[in-house]
Design a protein around this motif. Structure first.
Motif, PDB file in Angstrom:
ATOM      1  N   ILE A 184       0.851  -1.206   0.000  1.00 54.16           N
ATOM      2  CA  ILE A 184       0.000   0.000   0.000  1.00 54.16           C
ATOM      3  C   ILE A 184       0.880   1.248   0.000  1.00 54.16           C
ATOM      4  N   LYS A 185       1.913   1.244   0.854  1.00 50.43           N
ATOM      5  CA  LYS A 185       2.827   2.390   0.967  1.00 50.43           C
ATOM      6  C   LYS A 185       3.555   2.646  -0.356  1.00 50.43           C
ATOM      7  N   ALA A 186       4.094   1.583  -0.958  1.00 49.20           N
ATOM      8  CA  ALA A 186       4.838   1.732  -2.217  1.00 49.20           C
ATOM      9  C   ALA A 186       3.930   2.238  -3.337  1.00 49.20           C
ATOM     10  N   GLY A 187       2.698   1.709  -3.395  1.00 46.60           N
ATOM     11  CA  GLY A 187       1.737   2.143  -4.415  1.00 46.60           C
ATOM     12  C   GLY A 187       1.375   3.614  -4.258  1.00 46.60           C
ATOM     13  N   MET A 188       1.196   4.042  -3.014  1.00 46.14           N
ATOM     14  CA  MET A 188       0.861   5.446  -2.752  1.00 46.14           C
ATOM     15  C   MET A 188       2.057   6.369  -3.039  1.00 46.14           C
ATOM     16  N   ASP A 189       3.275   5.857  -2.782  1.00 44.63           N
ATOM     17  CA  ASP A 189       4.477   6.652  -3.054  1.00 44.63           C
ATOM     18  C   ASP A 189       4.663   6.911  -4.551  1.00 44.63           C
ATOM     19  N   ILE A 190       4.177   6.000  -5.379  1.00 41.24           N
ATOM     20  CA  ILE A 190       4.219   6.222  -6.838  1.00 41.24           C
ATOM     21  C   ILE A 190       3.393   7.465  -7.180  1.00 41.24           C
ATOM     22  N   VAL A 191       2.228   7.578  -6.540  1.00 36.94           N
ATOM     23  CA  VAL A 191       1.354   8.747  -6.757  1.00 36.94           C
ATOM     24  C   VAL A 191       2.051  10.026  -6.281  1.00 36.94           C
ATOM     25  N   VAL A 192       2.746   9.929  -5.126  1.00 39.61           N
ATOM     26  CA  VAL A 192       3.482  11.082  -4.596  1.00 39.61           C
ATOM     27  C   VAL A 192       4.554  11.529  -5.592  1.00 39.61           C
ATOM     28  N   ALA A 193       5.280  10.545  -6.159  1.00 38.18           N
ATOM     29  CA  ALA A 193       6.328  10.857  -7.147  1.00 38.18           C
ATOM     30  C   ALA A 193       5.733  11.517  -8.383  1.00 38.18           C
ATOM     31  N   VAL A 194       4.588  11.003  -8.839  1.00 34.61           N
ATOM     32  CA  VAL A 194       3.891  11.598  -9.998  1.00 34.61           C
ATOM     33  C   VAL A 194       3.523  13.044  -9.700  1.00 34.61           C
ATOM     34  N   GLY A 195       3.071  13.298  -8.465  1.00 35.99           N
ATOM     35  CA  GLY A 195       2.708  14.658  -8.052  1.00 35.99           C
ATOM     36  C   GLY A 195       3.913  15.587  -7.994  1.00 35.99           C
ATOM     37  N   LEU A 196       5.019  15.110  -7.425  1.00 34.15           N
ATOM     38  CA  LEU A 196       6.228  15.932  -7.315  1.00 34.15           C
ATOM     39  C   LEU A 196       6.832  16.247  -8.681  1.00 34.15           C
ATOM     40  N   LEU A 197       6.701  15.295  -9.609  1.00 34.66           N
ATOM     41  CA  LEU A 197       7.226  15.489 -10.970  1.00 34.66           C
ATOM     42  C   LEU A 197       6.236  16.233 -11.866  1.00 34.66           C
ATOM     43  N   GLN A 198       5.015  16.443 -11.343  1.00 37.34           N
ATOM     44  CA  GLN A 198       3.936  17.130 -12.091  1.00 37.34           C
ATOM     45  C   GLN A 198       3.665  16.450 -13.432  1.00 37.34           C
ATOM     46  N   LEU A 199       3.580  15.109 -13.383  1.00 32.91           N
ATOM     47  CA  LEU A 199       3.305  14.335 -14.600  1.00 32.91           C
ATOM     48  C   LEU A 199       1.815  14.347 -14.933  1.00 32.91           C
ATOM     49  N   ALA A 200       0.972  14.570 -13.921  1.00 32.89           N
ATOM     50  CA  ALA A 200      -0.482  14.673 -14.137  1.00 32.89           C
ATOM     51  C   ALA A 200      -1.011  15.781 -13.235  1.00 32.89           C
ATOM     52  N   PRO A 201      -0.630  17.046 -13.526  1.00 34.96           N
ATOM     53  CA  PRO A 201      -0.935  18.159 -12.604  1.00 34.96           C
ATOM     54  C   PRO A 201      -2.411  18.403 -12.333  1.00 34.96           C
ATOM     55  N   LYS A 202      -3.286  18.044 -13.287  1.00 31.53           N
ATOM     56  CA  LYS A 202      -4.727  18.272 -13.086  1.00 31.53           C
ATOM     57  C   LYS A 202      -5.332  17.250 -12.120  1.00 31.53           C
ATOM     58  N   LYS A 203      -4.821  16.030 -12.167  1.00 31.53           N
ATOM     59  CA  LYS A 203      -5.358  14.973 -11.299  1.00 31.53           C
ATOM     60  C   LYS A 203      -4.593  14.878  -9.975  1.00 31.53           C
ATOM     61  N   VAL A 204      -3.268  14.883 -10.069  1.00 30.92           N
ATOM     62  CA  VAL A 204      -2.451  14.778  -8.853  1.00 30.92           C
ATOM     63  C   VAL A 204      -1.974  16.183  -8.476  1.00 30.92           C
ATOM     64  N   THR A 205      -2.829  16.906  -7.786  1.00 31.61           N
ATOM     65  CA  THR A 205      -2.560  18.280  -7.359  1.00 31.61           C
ATOM     66  C   THR A 205      -1.638  18.272  -6.128  1.00 31.61           C
ATOM     67  N   PRO A 206      -1.089  19.423  -5.737  1.00 31.23           N
ATOM     68  CA  PRO A 206      -0.285  19.474  -4.506  1.00 31.23           C
ATOM     69  C   PRO A 206      -1.035  18.939  -3.285  1.00 31.23           C
ATOM     70  N   ARG A 207      -2.353  19.165  -3.243  1.00 34.75           N
ATOM     71  CA  ARG A 207      -3.148  18.664  -2.112  1.00 34.75           C
ATOM     72  C   ARG A 207      -3.217  17.133  -2.111  1.00 34.75           C
ATOM     73  N   VAL A 208      -3.399  16.535  -3.289  1.00 34.13           N
ATOM     74  CA  VAL A 208      -3.424  15.067  -3.404  1.00 34.13           C
ATOM     75  C   VAL A 208      -2.046  14.510  -3.044  1.00 34.13           C
ATOM     76  N   THR A 209      -0.991  15.146  -3.571  1.00 30.98           N
ATOM     77  CA  THR A 209       0.385  14.731  -3.273  1.00 30.98           C
ATOM     78  C   THR A 209       0.635  14.802  -1.768  1.00 30.98           C
ATOM     79  N   GLY A 210       0.202  15.894  -1.149  1.00 30.01           N
ATOM     80  CA  GLY A 210       0.376  16.077   0.285  1.00 30.01           C
ATOM     81  C   GLY A 210      -0.363  15.021   1.098  1.00 30.01           C
ATOM     82  N   ALA A 211      -1.600  14.719   0.698  1.00 31.53           N
ATOM     83  CA  ALA A 211      -2.410  13.728   1.419  1.00 31.53           C
ATOM     84  C   ALA A 211      -1.776  12.340   1.346  1.00 31.53           C
ATOM     85  N   PHE A 212      -1.378  11.931   0.132  1.00 34.40           N
ATOM     86  CA  PHE A 212      -0.759  10.613  -0.046  1.00 34.40           C
ATOM     87  C   PHE A 212       0.583  10.543   0.678  1.00 34.40           C
ATOM     88  N   GLY A 213       1.373  11.622   0.576  1.00 29.74           N
ATOM     89  CA  GLY A 213       2.670  11.663   1.248  1.00 29.74           C
ATOM     90  C   GLY A 213       2.537  11.607   2.756  1.00 29.74           C
TER      91      GLY A 213
END
Length: 234
Positions: A184-213
């Protein structure tokens, strides 16, 4: 008796907080919690996010040696080749991320002056971290599949008994729970990485990145808790 209990609890807290890794993960929870609150907007929360992120990099100085050691260490006997390759890839990528992260720290402190190269190295390091999280996810899926098969086999052997009284079954069940949490942790960290790299900025916003992180930070804090002492048998 209550004083003894308080001393024991404080001793455990001291033991936990003496770990550099535990302090790093607590700071990580503060960092991503602040990112969630700021949602990328300037203000106090974003300042806390940035300052905590920079402080964490000091905790991780020379930490790349850990995964470098894991890369050259022998694997457990009987581990399938695909899992060995994935595990070694994870070690290589994580070690590279942690090494490059030191250059990012030098850039943020102003010691390393080349801003363009510093930003490029920062992105490469994050891609390495995302790659290591993907490898970890695949390793945990493979290990869980193997554990599940061995547990089913053991269940058949213990058909007419209470399987939860069997020490071997309980041990496998605990490992399964630990690996499920790591997955679960590793899967969620992938989302965090996507957010930090801004690969999907509309879906993975800073708030989503922050929540998952923040959630993965809490999981990391839990994983670092000292193992409970086993009850003495008479």
């Amino acid at each position: 008796m209550s004083l003894d209990a308080a001393r024991a609890e404080l001793a455990l807290a001291v033991l936990y907080l003496n770990k550099a890794e535990a302090r790093d993960k607590i700071c990580r929870a503060i960092q991503y919690g602040s990112k969630f609150l700021s949602n990328g907007e300037p203000g106090t929360a974003q300042n806390v996010d940035k300052s905590t992120s920079l402080a964490r990099k000091v905790f991780r100085l020379f930490k790349f040696i850990n995964d470098l050691h894991g890369l050259i260490s022998p694997t457990a006997p009987g581990t399938p080749l695909p899992l060995i390759l994935l595990g070694k890839s994870k070690n290589a990528l994580l070690s590279t991320f942690l090494f490059l992260d030191q250059i990012v720290w030098l850039g943020r402190t102003g010691i390393y002056k080349n801003k363009e190269r510093h930003e490029l190295i920062g992105r490469i390091s994050l891609f390495c971290w995302m790659g290591s999280s993907i490898c970890t996810t695949l390793v945990e899926i493979g290990e869980l599949a193997m554990l599940s098969a061995s547990m089913k086999k053991l269940e058949k052997e213990l058909k007419n008994t209470d399987k939860y009284k069997n020490e071997q079954y309980r041990s496998k069940l605990q490992k399964s729970n630990e690996r499920s949490l790591a997955l679960i942790k590793a899967g969620m960290d992938i989302v965090v990485a996507v957010g930090l790299l801004q690969l999907a900025p509309k879906k993975v916003t800073p708030r989503v990145t922050g929540a998952f992180g923040f959630v993965t930070s809490l999981i990391s804090c839990y994983q670092l808790l000292p193992a409970p002492a086993k009850a003495k048998t008479s």
